[in-house]
Motif scaffolding. Sequence first.
Motif, mmCIF file in Angstrom:
data_model
loop_
_atom_site.group_PDB
_atom_site.id
_atom_site.type_symbol
_atom_site.label_atom_id
_atom_site.label_comp_id
_atom_site.label_asym_id
_atom_site.label_seq_id
_atom_site.Cartn_x
_atom_site.Cartn_y
_atom_site.Cartn_z
ATOM 1 N N MET A 49 56.016 43.079 63.838
ATOM 2 C CA MET A 49 56.946 43.774 64.793
ATOM 3 C C MET A 49 58.394 43.493 64.419
ATOM 4 S SD MET A 49 55.269 45.689 67.337
ATOM 5 C CE MET A 49 53.691 45.920 67.854
ATOM 6 N N PRO A 50 59.271 44.077 65.091
ATOM 7 C CA PRO A 50 60.686 43.960 65.000
ATOM 8 C C PRO A 50 61.085 42.570 65.482
ATOM 9 C CG PRO A 50 60.416 46.139 65.438
ATOM 10 C CD PRO A 50 59.005 45.667 65.683
ATOM 11 N N GLY A 51 61.774 41.658 64.645
ATOM 12 C CA GLY A 51 62.082 40.328 65.289
ATOM 13 C C GLY A 51 61.114 39.388 64.788
ATOM 14 N N ALA A 52 59.981 39.872 64.413
ATOM 15 C CA ALA A 52 59.142 38.500 63.990
ATOM 16 C C ALA A 52 59.555 38.272 62.650
ATOM 17 C CB ALA A 52 57.670 39.143 64.033
ATOM 18 N N ASP A 53 59.018 37.050 62.183
ATOM 19 C CA ASP A 53 58.868 36.454 60.618
ATOM 20 C C ASP A 53 58.217 37.287 60.076
ATOM 21 O OD1 ASP A 53 60.929 34.470 61.194
ATOM 22 O OD2 ASP A 53 59.300 33.142 61.994
ATOM 23 N N TYR A 54 58.559 37.527 58.830
ATOM 24 C CA TYR A 54 57.852 38.370 57.759
ATOM 25 C C TYR A 54 56.788 37.477 57.100
ATOM 26 C CZ TYR A 54 55.982 40.834 53.754
ATOM 27 O OH TYR A 54 55.331 41.433 52.926
ATOM 28 N N VAL A 55 55.573 37.577 57.227
ATOM 29 C CA VAL A 55 54.540 36.734 56.513
ATOM 30 C C VAL A 55 53.788 37.622 55.460
ATOM 31 C CG1 VAL A 55 52.454 35.620 56.775
ATOM 32 C CG2 VAL A 55 53.951 35.765 58.548
ATOM 33 N N ASN A 56 53.897 37.002 54.287
ATOM 34 C CA ASN A 56 53.161 38.015 53.204
ATOM 35 C C ASN A 56 51.637 38.005 53.379
ATOM 36 O OD1 ASN A 56 55.289 38.003 51.164
ATOM 37 N ND2 ASN A 56 55.179 35.748 50.802
ATOM 38 N N PRO A 57 51.120 39.218 52.830
ATOM 39 C CA PRO A 57 49.663 39.529 53.098
ATOM 40 C C PRO A 57 49.060 38.495 52.217
ATOM 41 C CG PRO A 57 50.960 41.425 52.459
ATOM 42 C CD PRO A 57 51.808 40.320 52.146
ATOM 43 N N PRO A 58 47.652 38.337 52.505
ATOM 44 C CA PRO A 58 46.696 37.294 51.792
ATOM 45 C C PRO A 58 46.971 37.602 50.380
ATOM 46 C CG PRO A 58 45.485 38.148 53.713
ATOM 47 C CD PRO A 58 46.873 38.843 53.647
ATOM 48 N N ALA A 59 47.147 36.452 49.489
ATOM 49 C CA ALA A 59 47.268 36.711 48.231
ATOM 50 C C ALA A 59 45.812 37.156 47.455
ATOM 51 C CB ALA A 59 47.737 35.401 47.657
ATOM 52 N N ALA A 60 46.221 38.292 46.570
ATOM 53 C CA ALA A 60 44.905 38.940 45.897
ATOM 54 C C ALA A 60 44.178 37.850 44.894
ATOM 55 C CB ALA A 60 45.434 39.949 45.246
ATOM 56 N N SER A 61 43.034 37.741 44.860
ATOM 57 C CA SER A 61 42.431 36.851 43.942
ATOM 58 C C SER A 61 42.499 37.377 42.336
ATOM 59 C CB SER A 61 40.898 36.944 44.046
ATOM 60 O OG SER A 61 40.480 38.115 43.813
ATOM 61 N N PHE A 86 41.271 39.504 37.319
ATOM 62 C CA PHE A 86 42.620 39.930 37.011
ATOM 63 C C PHE A 86 43.078 40.557 38.375
ATOM 64 C CE2 PHE A 86 41.118 40.256 32.597
ATOM 65 C CZ PHE A 86 42.030 39.530 32.128
ATOM 66 N N GLN A 87 44.182 40.009 38.863
ATOM 67 C CA GLN A 87 44.742 40.559 40.189
ATOM 68 C C GLN A 87 45.317 41.859 40.143
ATOM 69 O OE1 GLN A 87 48.883 39.198 41.469
ATOM 70 N NE2 GLN A 87 47.668 37.790 42.538
ATOM 71 N N GLY A 88 44.857 42.771 40.894
ATOM 72 C CA GLY A 88 45.190 44.187 41.220
ATOM 73 C C GLY A 88 44.952 45.161 40.188
ATOM 74 N N MET A 89 43.579 44.674 39.601
ATOM 75 C CA MET A 89 43.013 45.916 38.612
ATOM 76 C C MET A 89 42.089 46.756 39.559
ATOM 77 S SD MET A 89 40.869 45.146 35.333
ATOM 78 C CE MET A 89 41.972 44.687 34.065
ATOM 79 N N GLY A 90 42.174 48.091 39.315
ATOM 80 C CA GLY A 90 41.201 48.923 39.989
ATOM 81 C C GLY A 90 40.081 49.123 39.150
ATOM 82 N N ARG A 91 39.105 49.878 39.834
ATOM 83 C CA ARG A 91 37.558 50.015 39.294
ATOM 84 C C ARG A 91 37.989 50.989 37.866
ATOM 85 N NH1 ARG A 91 32.534 48.335 39.170
ATOM 86 N NH2 ARG A 91 31.265 49.973 38.608
ATOM 87 N N GLU A 92 38.482 52.012 37.919
ATOM 88 C CA GLU A 92 38.560 52.957 36.576
ATOM 89 C C GLU A 92 39.444 52.106 35.575
ATOM 90 O OE1 GLU A 92 39.529 53.861 39.530
ATOM 91 O OE2 GLU A 92 38.572 55.780 40.153
ATOM 92 N N SER A 93 40.400 51.221 35.840
ATOM 93 C CA SER A 93 40.969 50.310 34.852
ATOM 94 C C SER A 93 39.972 49.208 34.264
ATOM 95 C CB SER A 93 42.122 49.483 35.221
ATOM 96 O OG SER A 93 43.265 50.432 35.908
ATOM 97 N N ALA A 94 39.034 48.825 35.401
ATOM 98 C CA ALA A 94 37.987 47.477 34.814
ATOM 99 C C ALA A 94 37.064 48.306 33.787
ATOM 100 C CB ALA A 94 37.711 47.197 36.047
ATOM 101 N N ILE A 95 36.808 49.504 34.135
ATOM 102 C CA ILE A 95 35.570 50.207 33.439
ATOM 103 C C ILE A 95 36.193 50.729 31.982
ATOM 104 C CG2 ILE A 95 34.366 52.496 33.183
ATOM 105 C CD1 ILE A 95 34.004 52.396 36.320
#
Length: 571
Positions: free
Chosen positions: A157-169, A202-211
Amino acid sequence: MAFDGLMTHAVVAELNTTLADGKITKIQQPYPNEVILTLRANRKTYPLLLSAHPSYARVQITRVPYANPATPPNFAMSLRKYLDGSILEKIEQVESDRILRFTFKSRNELGDLQQLCLIVELMGRHSNVILVNQETNKILDLIRHVSLSQNRYRFLMPGADYVNPPAASGVNGFTADLTDLDWLSYYNLPETEQPHWLQTQFQGMGRESAIELQHRLLDHDHYLTIVQDFFKQYNQATPTLTIGPKKSWFTVAAYQTLVGEQTQLPTLSELLDQYYLHKAQRDRVQQQGGALIHFIRNEIQKDEKKLKKLQQTLKTADSADDYRIKGEILTTYLRQVERGMTEITLDNYYADNQPIKITLSNQLTPSKNAQKYFSKYQKLRNSVAYVNDQMAKTEAELQYFNTIMAQIEIAAPKDLVDIKEELQAEGYLKTKKSGAKKQKRYKISEPEIFYASDGTRIFVGKNNYQNDQLTLKKAKKTDIWLHVKNIPGSHVIIDASNPSETTLEEASKLAAYFSKARLSASVPVDYIQVKRIRKPNGAKPGFVIYEGQQTLYSTPDEALVQKLRQKPSQA
């Protein structure tokens, strides 16, 4: 293909090269989940699309036209307040995740320099665009507000501290030491489980890339080199669009595991424009034209019900002679009928004196009962002409609304304005009261232009107003006109009197694609010179008649449609 972390890496590299030190000259929010930042860099103007769409989240330079709302949304106003005129310093990706950070340098209201960060999180239904003060880490505004009741991990929300999303594995494949991974365990896994192993490592690898990487790793002896080369291709992209029979994919390079026609494009942004053009457009049309679509569907349902009732009335009218016969028989045997009877059986001299049972009203005299049957007969006879007239009008209106619905299915968001204007002009939708001011004359939008393989222009109307203007006003009498046979669709004009067979075939595929039969095969398409097209007096917009046409059979081809949008270099 999904816009995964690997694609994000390639897009960041391309945008940094193109938009370095660019200045924001315009900020717009044409759609609820999408923002357009227009930047001036290297003496060129670039519309940068930041999309937080739950299905089509992405970041790219776009050349697809869009329409802005009359009143700018609050988020657009916030961005204008803080970012208008600011300079883009850098674009970064968080590790190899689907998070981009755009750092801007601007001056606040006091004239002091400040650094602001526009963070784009490309995470499906959790996608967001967030403006953060770099110094305080406070959220200034964001495209989607998220309360703690919706997300306990982060308060957005506006005014809140920005918190990073949970880190990808997993590790960052672009910087990690690949020898640290347990490749032996990978090769010991069943083939069906290997893509999932790659995605977890590998962080951020989609299904098609993995195949695709799994396919390349069939060479056991050089697996480290293969993986290194796989990630290197994201630094030297050869954008590829693969269009298969039922699905299409966008990739940074040509993937060996994807089956279909592959086309290379100059940039990743052009690739994404081509891929998302139809998909995102359909969604935008559904969003912006929701009320219009709902109205048309209701009208179609009402006309279908009315037609069914009229058909039933006409069926009843077919039995009108039964009432006449009963009236005449009652009149002939009137002396045998007594007041108070509820029915009587008499000889039917119209059917070899076979007995016929006639229902009577015990409240009426015998002669009044006979007159009642004659009255029913006359009423049904008189209704036939009226019912036939109403059926013709209802069928025409139903065909009209089905045509409008078919046009919405192929429309771009800007075409909805024409369709709404037409429905208002035809009296189906109410027009807003303009008071004493004279209403401005409505300007019809332009049809889309395609280019045949030999450079010949082909015009395609997307709604009835465009169709009328294109066929009856703009086209030359010797031009060739095409339309799918007996199916709602676009008017297509070849800007030539004697087009080649290839051009005629390509135009027929466009006519089939921009019609209600776009998912069918071997669609009949009529073609004829424009001078033989006529519009009947009083006909609705878009309706024409013709005779002496020839017919081609074409199968819609989306890959060809995309190709014909590009002007040939030799043209």
